[in-house]
Design an enzyme around this catalytic site. Structure first.
Site, PDB file in Angstrom:
ATOM      1  N   ASP A  97       0.834  -1.065  -0.008  1.00 25.66           N
ATOM      2  CA  ASP A  97      -0.053  -0.031  -0.114  1.00 25.66           C
ATOM      3  C   ASP A  97       0.740   1.305  -0.079  1.00 25.66           C
ATOM      4  O   ASP A  97       0.395   2.402   0.556  1.00 25.66           O
ATOM      5  CB  ASP A  97      -0.898  -0.087   1.248  1.00 25.66           C
ATOM      6  CG  ASP A  97      -0.129  -0.395   2.339  1.00 25.66           C
ATOM      7  OD1 ASP A  97       1.162  -0.082   2.657  1.00 25.66           O
ATOM      8  OD2 ASP A  97      -0.673  -0.702   3.484  1.00 25.66           O
ATOM      9  N   GLU A 119      -0.778  -9.026  -1.315  1.00 17.91           N
ATOM     10  CA  GLU A 119      -1.465  -8.364   0.052  1.00 17.91           C
ATOM     11  C   GLU A 119      -2.640  -7.366  -0.396  1.00 17.91           C
ATOM     12  O   GLU A 119      -2.798  -6.196   0.154  1.00 17.91           O
ATOM     13  CB  GLU A 119      -0.271  -7.670   0.817  1.00 17.91           C
ATOM     14  CG  GLU A 119      -0.569  -7.330   2.295  1.00 17.91           C
ATOM     15  CD  GLU A 119       0.404  -6.588   3.051  1.00 17.91           C
ATOM     16  OE1 GLU A 119       0.320  -5.471   2.815  1.00 17.91           O
ATOM     17  OE2 GLU A 119       1.238  -7.286   3.746  1.00 17.91           O
ATOM     18  N   GLU A 133      -1.772   5.259   3.014  1.00 23.16           N
ATOM     19  CA  GLU A 133      -2.028   3.837   2.580  1.00 23.16           C
ATOM     20  C   GLU A 133      -3.123   3.363   2.301  1.00 23.16           C
ATOM     21  O   GLU A 133      -3.620   2.427   1.379  1.00 23.16           O
ATOM     22  CB  GLU A 133      -1.235   3.062   3.767  1.00 23.16           C
ATOM     23  CG  GLU A 133       0.214   3.165   3.696  1.00 23.16           C
ATOM     24  CD  GLU A 133       0.602   4.215   4.482  1.00 23.16           C
ATOM     25  OE1 GLU A 133      -0.209   4.913   5.268  1.00 23.16           O
ATOM     26  OE2 GLU A 133       1.744   4.627   4.882  1.00 23.16           O
ATOM     27  N   HIS A 205       6.766   4.743  12.255  1.00 24.44           N
ATOM     28  CA  HIS A 205       7.109   5.721  11.426  1.00 24.44           C
ATOM     29  C   HIS A 205       5.634   6.080  10.620  1.00 24.44           C
ATOM     30  O   HIS A 205       5.771   7.027   9.665  1.00 24.44           O
ATOM     31  CB  HIS A 205       7.811   4.911  10.243  1.00 24.44           C
ATOM     32  CG  HIS A 205       7.028   3.558   9.670  1.00 24.44           C
ATOM     33  ND1 HIS A 205       5.958   4.070   8.496  1.00 24.44           N
ATOM     34  CD2 HIS A 205       6.945   2.516   9.785  1.00 24.44           C
ATOM     35  CE1 HIS A 205       5.474   2.662   8.201  1.00 24.44           C
ATOM     36  NE2 HIS A 205       6.069   1.749   9.097  1.00 24.44           N
ATOM     37  N   ARG A 207       2.710   8.379   9.078  1.00 25.44           N
ATOM     38  CA  ARG A 207       2.712   9.631   8.860  1.00 25.44           C
ATOM     39  C   ARG A 207       1.616  10.389   9.912  1.00 25.44           C
ATOM     40  O   ARG A 207       1.762  11.411  10.109  1.00 25.44           O
ATOM     41  CB  ARG A 207       2.347   9.971   7.322  1.00 25.44           C
ATOM     42  CG  ARG A 207       3.441  10.169   6.254  1.00 25.44           C
ATOM     43  CD  ARG A 207       2.974  10.327   5.119  1.00 25.44           C
ATOM     44  NE  ARG A 207       4.051  10.780   4.184  1.00 25.44           N
ATOM     45  CZ  ARG A 207       5.185  10.283   3.886  1.00 25.44           C
ATOM     46  NH1 ARG A 207       5.322   8.995   4.373  1.00 25.44           N
ATOM     47  NH2 ARG A 207       6.109  10.790   3.210  1.00 25.44           N
ATOM     48  N   HIS A 238      13.526   5.055  12.042  1.00 24.29           N
ATOM     49  CA  HIS A 238      13.160   5.218  10.712  1.00 24.29           C
ATOM     50  C   HIS A 238      13.717   6.447  10.376  1.00 24.29           C
ATOM     51  O   HIS A 238      13.587   7.706  10.902  1.00 24.29           O
ATOM     52  CB  HIS A 238      11.628   5.197  10.584  1.00 24.29           C
ATOM     53  CG  HIS A 238      11.136   5.061   9.019  1.00 24.29           C
ATOM     54  ND1 HIS A 238      11.281   5.976   8.186  1.00 24.29           N
ATOM     55  CD2 HIS A 238      10.510   4.248   8.499  1.00 24.29           C
ATOM     56  CE1 HIS A 238      10.843   5.619   7.154  1.00 24.29           C
ATOM     57  NE2 HIS A 238      10.444   4.574   7.374  1.00 24.29           N
TER      58      HIS A 238
END
Ligand code: UD1
Ligand code: UDP
Length: 366
Positions: A97, A119, A133, A205, A207, A238
């Site tokens: 994604d 997936e 995503e 990580h 957003r 990250h």
């Protein structure tokens, strides 16, 4: 005649989850397997490709420091279109994604090239969580010729969205193929806590957590470690500057908190094996840790991976200070509670997902 299949990878988790498929396709006499790295991630992608001995045939070297989503998307689309025009593959495969996957699906649509989504069917139903995503996978799903769904739940999501049942295949998640490939050869953990201390492993990580939510997580984690002298925390940070700067500012300089650069996949798996439990907002870690018998407290308010939550081995703690501290403290103090979460289950696959994907492709392409 061999069929050309183009496999695309952009970020670390895509490379981990595509590696078993790529390496199996390379063994097929009916396939000309080509690998395209968009390199949406640079260093973290290269780390994984090295581990699985994959050398991209084409590398777009897209990553820029602190890239924005619109610039990333625009550059990906233009560059991918040129590759598809030159390569004219019989099929294209991409996983998950990320912006890379959404752009690949769109580029294939414009060139009328069949796209296989690995997936497929994960959903929260909320376009803002995870951001971006959820949108990426909805777009990729709408443009896919093959939906390789990891679980019955993800298959059901796709059926609910009225995709043709014949195009949806329940395969399991290839992350378990990758994990089983390395779990017995991952070597020693990269970090050993002092004798008598327990290790908590952390990654973060997302957003949608940038800014205040992530700062609250960091405050909770630091206070949790302060309250528990028998605990150490290992956090491979990250490289996204929105994460890195806050993590170092808020968690740096503590003698029982070890911040490090992203770990290669093998040492990271070794660290998961060594951890008492894991605090993470990662998708892949939610899938791998249950198979290793490690409880995960997920630093998110929802998940597109409900299976491990239903099994009782993953718990959503969000980004709220009190909730993180209370749940983590209970896991540290209550042995029964811990045992129930550390029972070791693998709701995401049996290690044979890539075999199933290759068989399905063969049935339609060869
Ligand atoms: C991306 C994906 C996310 C996935 C995550 C896995 C999107 C929008 N986001 O998030 O879905 O869960 O990867 O880790 O597709 N950087 C480096 N070196 C690297 C990788 C990243 O320096 O090897 C830094 C760069 O400054 C880069 C920034 O991180 O611009 C952000 O990278 P990007 O791929 O846009 O987003 P991620 O937060 O990594
Ligand atoms: N991982 C790794 N090194 C690290 C942290 C994670 O190799 O320092 C692996 C982890 O085992 C999992 C994948 O990276 O397979 C998850 O990637 P990430 O959390 O970046 O992305 P997501 O899965 O959330 O998309």
């Amino acid at each position: 005649m061999k069929q050309k299949i183009l496999c695309v990878v952009g970020t670390r988790p895509e490379a981990i989850k595509m590696a078993p498929v790529i390496n199996l396709l390379k063994q097929q006499e009916w396939v000309d397997c080509r690998v395209l790295a968009t390199a949406q991630h640079r260093q973290m992608l290269d780390q994984v490709l090295d581990v699985f001995d994959i050398t991209p045939d084409i590398d777009l070297n897209i990553m820029r420091p602190n890239q924005t989503l619109p610039e990333l998307t625009a550059r990906l689309l233009l560059e991918l279109d040129q590759v598809l025009a030159a390569e004219t593959p019989a099929a294209v495969l991409a996983q998950g994604d990320t912006t890379t996957v959404m752009a690949v699906a769109m580029a294939c649509f414009y060139r009328r090239i069949p796209f296989g989504h690995i997936e497929a069917g994960l959903r929260t139903g909320d376009m803002s969580n995870p951001f971006p995503e959820e949108m990426n996978r909805v777009v990729a799903g709408n443009l896919a010729r093959w939906h390789f769904a990891p679980t019955e739940g993800s298959r059901a999501n796709l059926l609910r969205e009225s995709f043709a049942a014949e195009a949806i295949h329940m395969t399991g998640n290839t992350v378990i193929d990758a994990l089983l490939d390395v779990v017995d050869r991952c070597g020693p953990s990269p970090y050993t806590p002092a004798a008598g201390r327990r290790l908590i492993l952390m990654t973060s990580h997302r957003r949608e957590n940038f800014g205040a939510p992530f700062e609250e997580v960091c405050r909770a984690v630091r206070d949790l470690v302060d309250r528990n002298p028998d605990v150490e925390l290992l956090y491979p940070v990250h490289p996204n500057p929105n994460v890195r700067d806050t993590a170092h500012r808020m968690l740096g300089g503590h003698d029982r908190i070890k911040l490090c650069d992203p770990l290669d996949y093998l040492p990271f798996v070794a660290a998961m094996k060594q951890a008492y439990f894991i605090l993470s907002d990662s998708g892949g870690v939610q899938e791998e840790a249950p198979a290793l018998g490690k409880p995960v407290l997920v630093l998110r308010h929802e998940t597109e991976r409900p299976e491990a939550v239903q099994e009782g081995v993953v718990r959503l703690v969000g980004t709220n200070y009190d909730h993180i501290i209370t749940t983590a403290q209970r896991l540290l103090d209550d042995k029964q509670e811990y045992a129930a979460m550390a029972k070791g289950v693998s709701p995401y696959g049996d290690g044979k997902a890539s075999e199933r994907i290759v068989q399905i492709l063969r049935a339609t392409l060869s």
